[in-house]
Design a protein around this motif. Structure first.
Motif, PDB file in Angstrom:
ATOM      1  N   ASN A  22       0.469  -1.073   0.247  1.00 46.12           N
ATOM      2  CA  ASN A  22      -0.162   0.026  -0.014  1.00 46.12           C
ATOM      3  C   ASN A  22       1.380   1.124  -0.162  1.00 46.12           C
ATOM      4  N   LYS A  23       1.731   1.190   0.661  1.00 46.72           N
ATOM      5  CA  LYS A  23       2.743   2.484   0.813  1.00 46.72           C
ATOM      6  C   LYS A  23       3.771   2.709  -0.747  1.00 46.72           C
ATOM      7  N   ARG A  24       3.629   1.635  -1.088  1.00 46.15           N
ATOM      8  CA  ARG A  24       4.358   2.110  -2.047  1.00 46.15           C
ATOM      9  C   ARG A  24       3.938   2.273  -3.837  1.00 46.15           C
ATOM     10  N   LEU A  25       2.260   1.357  -3.564  1.00 48.10           N
ATOM     11  CA  LEU A  25       1.393   2.381  -4.026  1.00 48.10           C
ATOM     12  C   LEU A  25       0.971   3.460  -4.122  1.00 48.10           C
ATOM     13  N   ARG A  26       0.865   4.304  -3.086  1.00 49.24           N
ATOM     14  CA  ARG A  26       0.835   5.912  -2.819  1.00 49.24           C
ATOM     15  C   ARG A  26       1.645   6.211  -3.432  1.00 49.24           C
ATOM     16  N   GLU A  27       3.246   6.055  -3.197  1.00 48.73           N
ATOM     17  CA  GLU A  27       3.519   6.080  -3.812  1.00 48.73           C
ATOM     18  C   GLU A  27       4.113   7.176  -5.197  1.00 48.73           C
ATOM     19  N   ARG A  28       3.175   5.798  -6.018  1.00 50.08           N
ATOM     20  CA  ARG A  28       3.239   5.586  -7.126  1.00 50.08           C
ATOM     21  C   ARG A  28       2.063   6.926  -7.554  1.00 50.08           C
ATOM     22  N   LEU A  29       0.932   7.182  -6.545  1.00 47.32           N
ATOM     23  CA  LEU A  29      -0.153   7.404  -7.227  1.00 47.32           C
ATOM     24  C   LEU A  29      -0.241   9.122  -7.287  1.00 47.32           C
ATOM     25  N   LYS A  30       0.910   9.153  -6.370  1.00 48.59           N
ATOM     26  CA  LYS A  30       1.227  10.531  -5.671  1.00 48.59           C
ATOM     27  C   LYS A  30       1.852  11.152  -7.594  1.00 48.59           C
TER      28      LYS A  30
ATOM     29  N   GLU B 276      -3.835  18.610 -14.510  1.00 50.33           N
ATOM     30  CA  GLU B 276      -4.437  18.340 -15.399  1.00 50.33           C
ATOM     31  C   GLU B 276      -5.096  17.104 -15.107  1.00 50.33           C
ATOM     32  N   LEU B 277      -5.057  16.603 -13.945  1.00 50.00           N
ATOM     33  CA  LEU B 277      -5.483  15.378 -14.108  1.00 50.00           C
ATOM     34  C   LEU B 277      -6.564  15.939 -13.533  1.00 50.00           C
ATOM     35  N   ILE B 278      -6.360  16.997 -11.845  1.00 51.33           N
ATOM     36  CA  ILE B 278      -7.666  18.024 -11.435  1.00 51.33           C
ATOM     37  C   ILE B 278      -8.407  17.924 -12.315  1.00 51.33           C
ATOM     38  N   GLU B 279      -8.296  18.973 -13.782  1.00 48.03           N
ATOM     39  CA  GLU B 279      -8.610  19.337 -14.305  1.00 48.03           C
ATOM     40  C   GLU B 279      -9.412  18.692 -15.094  1.00 48.03           C
ATOM     41  N   GLU B 280      -9.272  16.907 -15.374  1.00 49.74           N
ATOM     42  CA  GLU B 280      -9.720  16.478 -15.773  1.00 49.74           C
ATOM     43  C   GLU B 280     -11.612  15.764 -14.997  1.00 49.74           C
ATOM     44  N   HIS B 281     -10.918  15.735 -13.605  1.00 52.10           N
ATOM     45  CA  HIS B 281     -12.086  15.214 -12.971  1.00 52.10           C
ATOM     46  C   HIS B 281     -13.271  15.956 -13.073  1.00 52.10           C
ATOM     47  N   LYS B 282     -12.420  17.711 -13.009  1.00 51.10           N
ATOM     48  CA  LYS B 282     -13.154  18.667 -12.425  1.00 51.10           C
ATOM     49  C   LYS B 282     -14.728  18.718 -13.473  1.00 51.10           C
TER      50      LYS B 282
ATOM     51  N   SER C 282      -8.973   9.137 -18.131  1.00 51.22           N
ATOM     52  CA  SER C 282      -7.786   8.508 -18.816  1.00 51.22           C
ATOM     53  C   SER C 282      -7.521   7.154 -17.200  1.00 51.22           C
ATOM     54  N   ASP C 283      -6.375   6.932 -18.487  1.00 52.34           N
ATOM     55  CA  ASP C 283      -5.802   5.197 -17.713  1.00 52.34           C
ATOM     56  C   ASP C 283      -4.875   6.224 -16.030  1.00 52.34           C
ATOM     57  N   ALA C 284      -4.648   7.141 -15.771  1.00 51.43           N
ATOM     58  CA  ALA C 284      -4.306   7.369 -14.340  1.00 51.43           C
ATOM     59  C   ALA C 284      -5.314   7.406 -13.469  1.00 51.43           C
ATOM     60  N   LEU C 285      -6.375   8.523 -14.354  1.00 51.76           N
ATOM     61  CA  LEU C 285      -7.402   8.898 -13.011  1.00 51.76           C
ATOM     62  C   LEU C 285      -7.578   7.898 -12.993  1.00 51.76           C
ATOM     63  N   ALA C 286      -8.688   6.934 -13.925  1.00 50.30           N
ATOM     64  CA  ALA C 286      -8.929   5.758 -13.461  1.00 50.30           C
ATOM     65  C   ALA C 286      -8.549   5.169 -12.657  1.00 50.30           C
ATOM     66  N   ARG C 287      -6.788   4.549 -12.496  1.00 51.33           N
ATOM     67  CA  ARG C 287      -6.051   4.475 -11.874  1.00 51.33           C
ATOM     68  C   ARG C 287      -6.080   5.274 -10.155  1.00 51.33           C
ATOM     69  N   VAL C 288      -6.448   6.280 -10.206  1.00 55.63           N
ATOM     70  CA  VAL C 288      -5.855   7.291  -9.009  1.00 55.63           C
ATOM     71  C   VAL C 288      -7.512   7.320  -8.233  1.00 55.63           C
ATOM     72  N   LEU C 289      -7.967   6.792  -8.713  1.00 55.05           N
ATOM     73  CA  LEU C 289     -10.348   6.276  -8.689  1.00 55.05           C
ATOM     74  C   LEU C 289     -10.741   5.916  -8.287  1.00 55.05           C
ATOM     75  N   ASN C 290      -9.689   3.653  -8.696  1.00 58.96           N
ATOM     76  CA  ASN C 290      -9.943   2.420  -7.922  1.00 58.96           C
ATOM     77  C   ASN C 290      -8.999   3.039  -7.074  1.00 58.96           C
ATOM     78  N   TYR C 291      -8.078   3.409  -6.731  1.00 62.51           N
ATOM     79  CA  TYR C 291      -7.525   3.367  -5.445  1.00 62.51           C
ATOM     80  C   TYR C 291      -8.446   3.626  -3.845  1.00 62.51           C
ATOM     81  N   PHE C 292      -8.677   4.518  -4.312  1.00 63.62           N
ATOM     82  CA  PHE C 292      -9.541   5.370  -3.422  1.00 63.62           C
ATOM     83  C   PHE C 292     -11.407   5.115  -3.549  1.00 63.62           C
ATOM     84  N   ARG C 293     -12.015   3.910  -4.702  1.00 64.58           N
ATOM     85  CA  ARG C 293     -13.055   3.033  -4.074  1.00 64.58           C
ATOM     86  C   ARG C 293     -12.783   2.210  -3.467  1.00 64.58           C
ATOM     87  N   ARG C 294     -11.583   1.444  -3.311  1.00 63.48           N
ATOM     88  CA  ARG C 294     -11.624   0.938  -1.916  1.00 63.48           C
ATOM     89  C   ARG C 294     -10.901   1.222  -0.924  1.00 63.48           C
ATOM     90  N   GLY C 295     -10.795   2.105  -0.187  1.00 62.77           N
ATOM     91  CA  GLY C 295      -9.798   2.380   0.761  1.00 62.77           C
ATOM     92  C   GLY C 295     -10.781   2.158   2.189  1.00 62.77           C
TER      93      GLY C 295
END
Length: 507
Positions: free
Chosen positions: A406-414, A420-426, A434-447
């Motif tokens: 989980n720690k390594r995954l967080r470092e990767r997602l940071k 641009e990613l925040i603007e895409e979500h807004k 996009s693939d990057a935003l989908a990865r971040v959202l998937n991590y948030f959903r399984r919290g």
């Protein structure tokens, strides 16, 4: 060469049994409720590969041992200490019921002794002047207590806190002055004497009479504890625990359909009726009743019991009553200094235990866990990874690998969090990402559910939203994150996303 084993950590003391799988399990329930006398849970022991039964709530066991010890030592006490023990039972019963009003219902009423006194005076007057037999006093008292409780409960729907406390003090003082000036019924200084009692006249102030009086007082305490258990642990208590935290919790309780004001009034009336039993018992035990029961001195002693024992707990009410009664009545030969001793106990307890003596254990556990966490943080310099010292305390070693992953995954997602990613979500919180935003959202959903952000619609069919965080504990309501309201659901989705991004960057 023999091996040497060292103890690592410590296990909490547990009561374990070995259930018989061939016989049907039969558990007795508390009368009038769906709860069992003792809460057992069947577990699997990975070492012995056998099924064991664990007592998950030890408090009923401690209560049973404590009450049985009181019964065991009572016959061997002197007459003076037996009287002190009886008075302790009466004060403890009053405190337990008062705790229901202060702790469970959250009503800061200081007219508890006024309810007891009015019920006692009404029942004693019916006995002395109308010739009502003493067993019926135990029926008249609850009715008088219920009427007095209804009179005091009416302003509690409009007043709260200090104003209501001042009102109840005024009511208690008015009752005392009224009794003193009621000459036709109370000609002897406001007191009613020659009240019939369950103690025979020949036994009054004698050893058999003292034992019978103690037995009655002990049953009175058992009755108060039963009322506490039935109210605090059942539906009324659960409803009030949801709504007593803060104003936001009350608003949330109203939003989900909990009428907490009605629940508070019901608890107040039930407690007042139960206090109405103590008034006639008090008059029968002493054979008289006087305005002393309304006095501020007695009220302050009850306050001291609450502060020393701990507010909001039945065990705190009983422990505080035991300590203060022993000092005030058992050490009466000390004279006025015993009052100073009570004050010193109050000051000492409030300095070292913020929730009374019964809350000291939880306070010490929090302190120990905080110090342990600080020491562990000093040893650990790898973020979420566990060091060997901590690994010895983790039973499931897979948890260690999950933390590292989980720690390594967080470092990767940071590294994926960009403007641009925040603007895409807004632009489109629910669209194709996009693939990057989908990865971040998937991590948030399984919290984990604890502190997970959710969107709360303020009213049905109304576009007003607020962000809350769930507690992760069943029965405990979510907390409001901030007071900002959103009129568009997409804005609320994006606000939740920003909060989760902030948590990720701070982790």
């Amino acid at each position: 060469m023999s091996k040497t084993f060292y103890k690592v950590g410590r296990r909490p003391w547990e009561v374990r049994g070995t259930p018989d799988g061939t016989s049907e399990r039969n558990r007795a329930r508390l009368p009038g409720s769906k709860r069992h006398w003792l809460a057992w849970r069947d577990v699997h022991n990975p070492k012995t590969l056998r099924r064991e039964r664990v007592l998950i709530d030890k408090m009923p066991l401690w209560w049973t041992l404590g009450l049985l010890s009181i019964l065991a030592i009572a016959p061997f006490l002197s007459n003076t200490m037996l009287g002190v023990l009886s008075i302790f039972c009466i004060y403890a019963a009053i405190n337990v019921l008062w705790t229901l009003i202060l702790g469970t219902a959250g009503i800061f009423s200081l007219a508890t002794l006024a309810v007891v006194g009015v019920a006692g005076y009404v029942a004693a007057a019916c006995n002395v002047y109308l010739g009502v037999p003493w067993p019926f006093m135990l029926l008249i008292g609850p009715l008088a207590g219920l009427a007095m409780g209804a009179l005091l409960a009416a302003p509690s729907t409009r007043l709260d806190g200090l104003y209501y406390a001042l009102l109840t003090i005024g009511v208690a003082e008015i009752c005392r002055v009224f009794i003193l000036q009621l000459r036709p019924l109370t000609p002897t200084g406001g007191a009613i004497t020659n009240v019939d009692s369950f103690i025979p006249d020949d036994w009054f102030l004698q050893r058999p009479g003292l034992l019978l009086g103690f037995a009655g007082a002990f049953l009175l305490l058992l009755g108060a504890l039963l009322v506490w258990r039935l109210v605090n642990s059942e539906r009324l208590g659960l409803l009030l625990r949801v709504a007593r935290g803060s104003r936001e919790d009350e608003a949330f309780a109203e939003a989900v359909g909990i009428d907490f004001r009605r629940a508070r009034l019901q608890v107040f009336l039930i407690s007042s009726a139960a206090l109405g039993v103590i008034g006639p018992f008090y008059a029968m035990y002493f054979g008289s009743i006087s305005p002393q029961i309304f006095s501020l001195d007695t009220m302050l002693l009850l306050f001291a019991m609450m502060v020393i024992g701990g507010l909001g707990r039945a065990e705190g009410a009983v422990v505080g009553a035991a300590i203060v009664t022993f000092i005030d009545r058992g050490l009466i030969e000390l004279g006025p200094p015993r009052i100073i001793l009570v004050a010193l106990c109050m000051i000492g307890v409030t300095i070292f235990a913020r929730e009374g003596l019964t809350g000291a254990r939880a306070q010490f556990r929090d302190y120990r866990n905080r110090k342990s966490g600080e020491a562990r943080a000093r040893r650990t310099e790898k973020g979420g990874e566990a060091m060997p010292e901590e690994a010895t305390e983790v039973h499931d070693k897979q948890e260690l690998y999950y933390r590292r992953f989980n720690k390594r995954l967080r470092e990767r997602l940071k590294t994926l969090i960009t403007p641009e990613l925040i603007e895409e979500h807004k632009r489109d919180p629910l669209g194709h990402h996009s693939d990057a935003l989908a990865r971040v959202l998937n991590y948030f959903r399984r919290g984990e559910m604890a502190d997970k952000y959710v969107i709360h619609r303020m009213k049905p069919a109304e576009e007003r939203f607020r962000i809350m965080a769930v507690s992760g504990v069943r029965g405990r309501p979510p907390r409001v994150v901030d007071d900002r309201e959103y009129t568009d659901i997409k804005d609320a989705y994006h606000a939740v996303f920003l909060l989760r991004v902030n948590d990720l960057m701070d982790s």
